[in-house]
Design an enzyme around this catalytic site. Structure first.
Site, PDB file in Angstrom:
ATOM      1  N   ARG A 274     -11.731   7.327 -15.815  1.00  0.00           N
ATOM      2  CA  ARG A 274     -11.047   6.255 -17.172  1.00  0.00           C
ATOM      3  C   ARG A 274     -10.368   7.184 -18.330  1.00  0.00           C
ATOM      4  O   ARG A 274      -9.540   6.796 -18.910  1.00  0.00           O
ATOM      5  CB  ARG A 274     -12.042   5.375 -17.892  1.00  0.00           C
ATOM      6  CG  ARG A 274     -11.209   4.457 -18.609  1.00  0.00           C
ATOM      7  CD  ARG A 274     -12.193   3.353 -19.284  1.00  0.00           C
ATOM      8  NE  ARG A 274     -11.450   2.383 -20.226  1.00  0.00           N
ATOM      9  CZ  ARG A 274     -11.707   1.252 -20.748  1.00  0.00           C
ATOM     10  NH1 ARG A 274     -12.692   0.615 -19.991  1.00  0.00           N
ATOM     11  NH2 ARG A 274     -10.813   0.498 -21.358  1.00  0.00           N
TER      12      ARG A 274
ATOM     13  N   LYS B 222      -4.394  -0.251 -14.854  1.00  0.00           N
ATOM     14  CA  LYS B 222      -5.281   0.044 -15.490  1.00  0.00           C
ATOM     15  C   LYS B 222      -6.520  -0.883 -14.937  1.00  0.00           C
ATOM     16  O   LYS B 222      -7.792  -0.327 -15.068  1.00  0.00           O
ATOM     17  CB  LYS B 222      -5.049  -0.735 -17.040  1.00  0.00           C
ATOM     18  CG  LYS B 222      -6.389  -0.487 -17.962  1.00  0.00           C
ATOM     19  CD  LYS B 222      -5.964  -0.210 -19.348  1.00  0.00           C
ATOM     20  CE  LYS B 222      -7.197  -0.175 -20.199  1.00  0.00           C
ATOM     21  NZ  LYS B 222      -7.001  -0.116 -21.487  1.00  0.00           N
TER      22      LYS B 222
ATOM     23  N   ARG C  32     -25.274 -11.241 -31.006  1.00  0.00           N
ATOM     24  CA  ARG C  32     -25.336 -10.243 -29.886  1.00  0.00           C
ATOM     25  C   ARG C  32     -24.562 -10.648 -28.719  1.00  0.00           C
ATOM     26  O   ARG C  32     -24.689 -10.073 -27.557  1.00  0.00           O
ATOM     27  CB  ARG C  32     -26.739 -10.386 -29.386  1.00  0.00           C
ATOM     28  CG  ARG C  32     -27.652  -9.713 -30.373  1.00  0.00           C
ATOM     29  CD  ARG C  32     -29.462  -9.443 -29.800  1.00  0.00           C
ATOM     30  NE  ARG C  32     -30.008  -9.146 -30.789  1.00  0.00           N
ATOM     31  CZ  ARG C  32     -30.935 -10.030 -31.472  1.00  0.00           C
ATOM     32  NH1 ARG C  32     -31.005 -10.948 -30.966  1.00  0.00           N
ATOM     33  NH2 ARG C  32     -31.687  -9.230 -32.279  1.00  0.00           N
TER      34      ARG C  32
ATOM     35  N   LYS D 209     -12.422  -2.103 -23.924  1.00  0.00           N
ATOM     36  CA  LYS D 209     -12.567  -1.343 -25.401  1.00  0.00           C
ATOM     37  C   LYS D 209     -12.421  -1.918 -26.600  1.00  0.00           C
ATOM     38  O   LYS D 209     -11.081  -2.621 -26.814  1.00  0.00           O
ATOM     39  CB  LYS D 209     -11.693  -0.165 -25.239  1.00  0.00           C
ATOM     40  CG  LYS D 209     -12.382   1.137 -24.282  1.00  0.00           C
ATOM     41  CD  LYS D 209     -11.638   2.491 -24.574  1.00  0.00           C
ATOM     42  CE  LYS D 209     -11.977   3.489 -23.644  1.00  0.00           C
ATOM     43  NZ  LYS D 209     -11.281   4.536 -23.718  1.00  0.00           N
TER      44      LYS D 209
ATOM     45  N   HIS E 190      -3.571  10.969 -26.194  1.00  0.00           N
ATOM     46  CA  HIS E 190      -4.389  10.307 -27.263  1.00  0.00           C
ATOM     47  C   HIS E 190      -5.043  11.342 -28.321  1.00  0.00           C
ATOM     48  O   HIS E 190      -5.170  11.026 -29.443  1.00  0.00           O
ATOM     49  CB  HIS E 190      -5.239   9.429 -26.711  1.00  0.00           C
ATOM     50  CG  HIS E 190      -4.569   7.895 -26.254  1.00  0.00           C
ATOM     51  ND1 HIS E 190      -3.598   7.954 -25.555  1.00  0.00           N
ATOM     52  CD2 HIS E 190      -4.684   6.852 -26.718  1.00  0.00           C
ATOM     53  CE1 HIS E 190      -3.202   6.755 -25.076  1.00  0.00           C
ATOM     54  NE2 HIS E 190      -3.895   6.037 -25.804  1.00  0.00           N
TER      55      HIS E 190
ATOM     56  N   GLU F 230     -16.055   4.679 -19.176  1.00  0.00           N
ATOM     57  CA  GLU F 230     -15.504   6.199 -19.141  1.00  0.00           C
ATOM     58  C   GLU F 230     -16.439   7.275 -19.063  1.00  0.00           C
ATOM     59  O   GLU F 230     -16.477   8.218 -19.940  1.00  0.00           O
ATOM     60  CB  GLU F 230     -14.774   6.453 -20.768  1.00  0.00           C
ATOM     61  CG  GLU F 230     -13.913   7.602 -20.615  1.00  0.00           C
ATOM     62  CD  GLU F 230     -12.808   7.193 -21.862  1.00  0.00           C
ATOM     63  OE1 GLU F 230     -12.402   6.417 -22.342  1.00  0.00           O
ATOM     64  OE2 GLU F 230     -12.759   8.481 -22.567  1.00  0.00           O
TER      65      GLU F 230
ATOM     66  N   HIS G  23      -4.060  10.602 -31.647  1.00  0.00           N
ATOM     67  CA  HIS G  23      -5.197  10.023 -32.820  1.00  0.00           C
ATOM     68  C   HIS G  23      -5.113  11.005 -33.817  1.00  0.00           C
ATOM     69  O   HIS G  23      -5.345  10.719 -35.091  1.00  0.00           O
ATOM     70  CB  HIS G  23      -6.468  10.076 -32.186  1.00  0.00           C
ATOM     71  CG  HIS G  23      -6.807   8.904 -31.285  1.00  0.00           C
ATOM     72  ND1 HIS G  23      -7.748   8.667 -30.416  1.00  0.00           N
ATOM     73  CD2 HIS G  23      -5.851   7.585 -31.110  1.00  0.00           C
ATOM     74  CE1 HIS G  23      -7.682   7.550 -29.936  1.00  0.00           C
ATOM     75  NE2 HIS G  23      -6.521   6.869 -30.019  1.00  0.00           N
TER      76      HIS G  23
ATOM     77  N   ASN H 112      -6.177   8.069 -21.554  1.00  0.00           N
ATOM     78  CA  ASN H 112      -5.932   8.769 -22.842  1.00  0.00           C
ATOM     79  C   ASN H 112      -4.999   9.904 -22.935  1.00  0.00           C
ATOM     80  O   ASN H 112      -5.138  10.454 -24.019  1.00  0.00           O
ATOM     81  CB  ASN H 112      -7.559   9.300 -23.589  1.00  0.00           C
ATOM     82  CG  ASN H 112      -8.638   8.048 -23.878  1.00  0.00           C
ATOM     83  OD1 ASN H 112      -7.891   6.959 -24.345  1.00  0.00           O
ATOM     84  ND2 ASN H 112      -9.780   8.271 -23.426  1.00  0.00           N
TER      85      ASN H 112
ATOM     86  N   GLU I 168       2.873   3.480 -23.983  1.00  0.00           N
ATOM     87  CA  GLU I 168       1.616   2.950 -23.140  1.00  0.00           C
ATOM     88  C   GLU I 168       2.223   2.669 -21.694  1.00  0.00           C
ATOM     89  O   GLU I 168       1.569   3.063 -20.695  1.00  0.00           O
ATOM     90  CB  GLU I 168       0.787   1.988 -23.615  1.00  0.00           C
ATOM     91  CG  GLU I 168       0.297   2.374 -25.193  1.00  0.00           C
ATOM     92  CD  GLU I 168      -0.831   3.310 -25.177  1.00  0.00           C
ATOM     93  OE1 GLU I 168      -1.104   4.006 -24.069  1.00  0.00           O
ATOM     94  OE2 GLU I 168      -1.616   3.205 -25.933  1.00  0.00           O
TER      95      GLU I 168
ATOM     96  N   HIS J 122       0.655   3.371 -33.602  1.00  0.00           N
ATOM     97  CA  HIS J 122      -0.207   4.065 -32.660  1.00  0.00           C
ATOM     98  C   HIS J 122       0.551   4.390 -31.087  1.00  0.00           C
ATOM     99  O   HIS J 122       0.652   5.487 -30.885  1.00  0.00           O
ATOM    100  CB  HIS J 122      -1.161   3.011 -32.086  1.00  0.00           C
ATOM    101  CG  HIS J 122      -2.127   3.620 -30.972  1.00  0.00           C
ATOM    102  ND1 HIS J 122      -2.980   4.474 -31.143  1.00  0.00           N
ATOM    103  CD2 HIS J 122      -2.021   3.016 -29.488  1.00  0.00           C
ATOM    104  CE1 HIS J 122      -3.534   4.652 -29.781  1.00  0.00           C
ATOM    105  NE2 HIS J 122      -3.169   3.952 -28.808  1.00  0.00           N
TER     106      HIS J 122
END
Ligand code: NAD
Ligand code: GLY
Length: 365
Positions: A245, A231, A125, A147, A252, A241, A256, A249, A189, A269
């Site tokens: 935030r 950032k 956990r 993330k 993206h 997000e 993606h 993206n 990026e 990527h």
């Protein structure tokens, strides 16, 4: 360590406060490794490429702080950002009897960082972890903000958690061994932060692109520092997000779709994001938000960085199907990060017809 290029950027989120250390030779700098969570054991998670180059140096740097340090090498590449690799981390931790204080170190690019972070978020956990990013992409983006994820065959980063690291240590010297294609992927990026948040930074990147491509250490230090500052500000305001935030993206949704559609690893990527930003800027112009000249300016910079600006051939319906899986989509309606005015971005819905028009224009006939 070169004092000229050393700096510290603070990140403050509800999920954790930590520093990003940026400098030349930090892997060999004792102060960079002091004051981390205390434990009997540490596990360095990496891959064969990065571990061979930097694993021993990191182990030596950590030796004064942890009695037992293991190194685990996961298979290299985006295609291995999956359950099987994640299980190898858990298998190792359990086989070695690692307790809930064990500290994980992610030594590598975004693939290793995202998976190690997810393992840290969930092993017993939650155990502490430290990001030691060795790609430009990971230093300017993926190691910061918490993330963590693995891919699902149907969609990128679909299984994951928000979980902040205890520290991020960016040793700029590790970028010397990065293949040119990976350097360009990282620049995607870096470029991203200009149109969404800082036009002066976009000007600076344009002026300094030759120095960045030549791996000038001072230019890279500035690019990493400014990217991390932006950032840190964004994730400090919106860790999970729920709003702001999402601007991170930019490019993206298209990117993606390219990664999933072509198969993980076919395009890097950063390459997919580079082309995705061109499409997202075109879409912003198509919807009348920014002048077409601004989208062209961005496309020229992305091409000059060595990134693709021609979309891969995919049927329009397939693009739409892939993009409907995107986490920003709502009720089947596609939503994109669009440039509202140069230097400012927001999430907006866009009609399928407009999306398909911009894709068609950027696809080679
Ligand atoms: P990567 O982790 O696959 O690394 C790229 C390649 O470079 C790999 O083959 C790696 O072994 C090699 N490499 C790494 N460091 C090296 C070095 N110093 N010298 C030589 N070779 C080196 O790819 P990446 O571009 O770093 O990361 C991409 C991943 O990051 C994607 O999975 C993406 O989804 C994720 N990402 C996550 C976030 C986030 O916020 N968590 C943000 C952006 C991207
Ligand atoms: N790379 C996108 C984010 O961290 O939110």
């Amino acid at each position: 360590m070169n004092a000229l290029s050393e700096c510290r950027v603070a990140v403050a989120t509800p999920g954790g406060r930590y520093d990003i250390l940026i400098g030349d030779g930090l892997l060999h700098s004792a102060p960079a490794w002091q004051g981390l969570p205390r434990a009997a054991r540490a596990l360095i998670v990496s891959n064969p490429t990065v571990d061979a180059a930097y694993g021993s140096a990191l182990q030596a740097a950590l030796a004064p702080h942890y009695a037992g340090i293991d190194r685990l090498r996961l298979p290299d590449g985006e295609a291995h950002k999956d359950w099987a690799s994640l299980e190898r981390i858990f298998d190792h931790l359990l086989a070695q009897g690692c307790d809930r204080k064990t500290v994980l170190f992610a030594l590598g690019g975004g693939v290793v960082g995202d998976m190690t972070g997810f393992a840290a978020a969930t092993y017993m956990r939650g155990v502490p972890f430290v990001q030691v990013p060795t790609t430009l992409l990971a230093q300017v983006d993926s190691s910061v903000g918490g993330k963590t994820a693995i891919n699902h065959p149907r969609g990128k980063n679909m299984i994951g958690a928000f979980y902040q690291p205890a520290r991020v240590v960016c040793d700029l010297a590790t970028l010397d061994t990065l293949p040119p294609r990976e350097l360009a992927a990282g620049l995607a990026e870096v470029i991203k932060y200009g149109p969404i948040a800082d036009l002066a930074f976009l000007d600076w990147i344009e002026a300094n692109l030759p120095a960045l491509l030549a791996r000038d250490r001072a230019a890279l230090a500035q690019a990493v520092r400014r990217s991390c500052e932006i950032k840190a500000r964004v994730v400090g305001a919106d860790e999970r997000e729920s709003g702001l935030r999402a601007i991170l993206n930019f490019g993206h949704t298209f990117g993606h779709a390219i990664e999933t559609g072509l198969g993980y690893g076919a395009w890097l990527h950063g390459e997919a994001v580079g082309c995705g930003m061109v499409l997202a800027a075109d879409l912003s112009a198509e919807l009348g938000l920014v002048p077409a000249q601004f989208a062209e300016r961005l496309a020229r910079l992305i091409a000059a960085a060595g990134l693709p600006v021609v979309a891969p051939p995919m049927a329009g319906e397939r693009w739409l199907e892939l993009m409907r899986i995107d986490k920003k989509a709502e009720g089947g309606e596609l939503r994109f990060v669009l440039i509202e005015s140069p230097g400012r971005a927001a999430v907006r819905a866009a009609p399928d017809a407009a999306v398909l028009r911009v894709i068609a224009r950027r696809t080679r006939a």
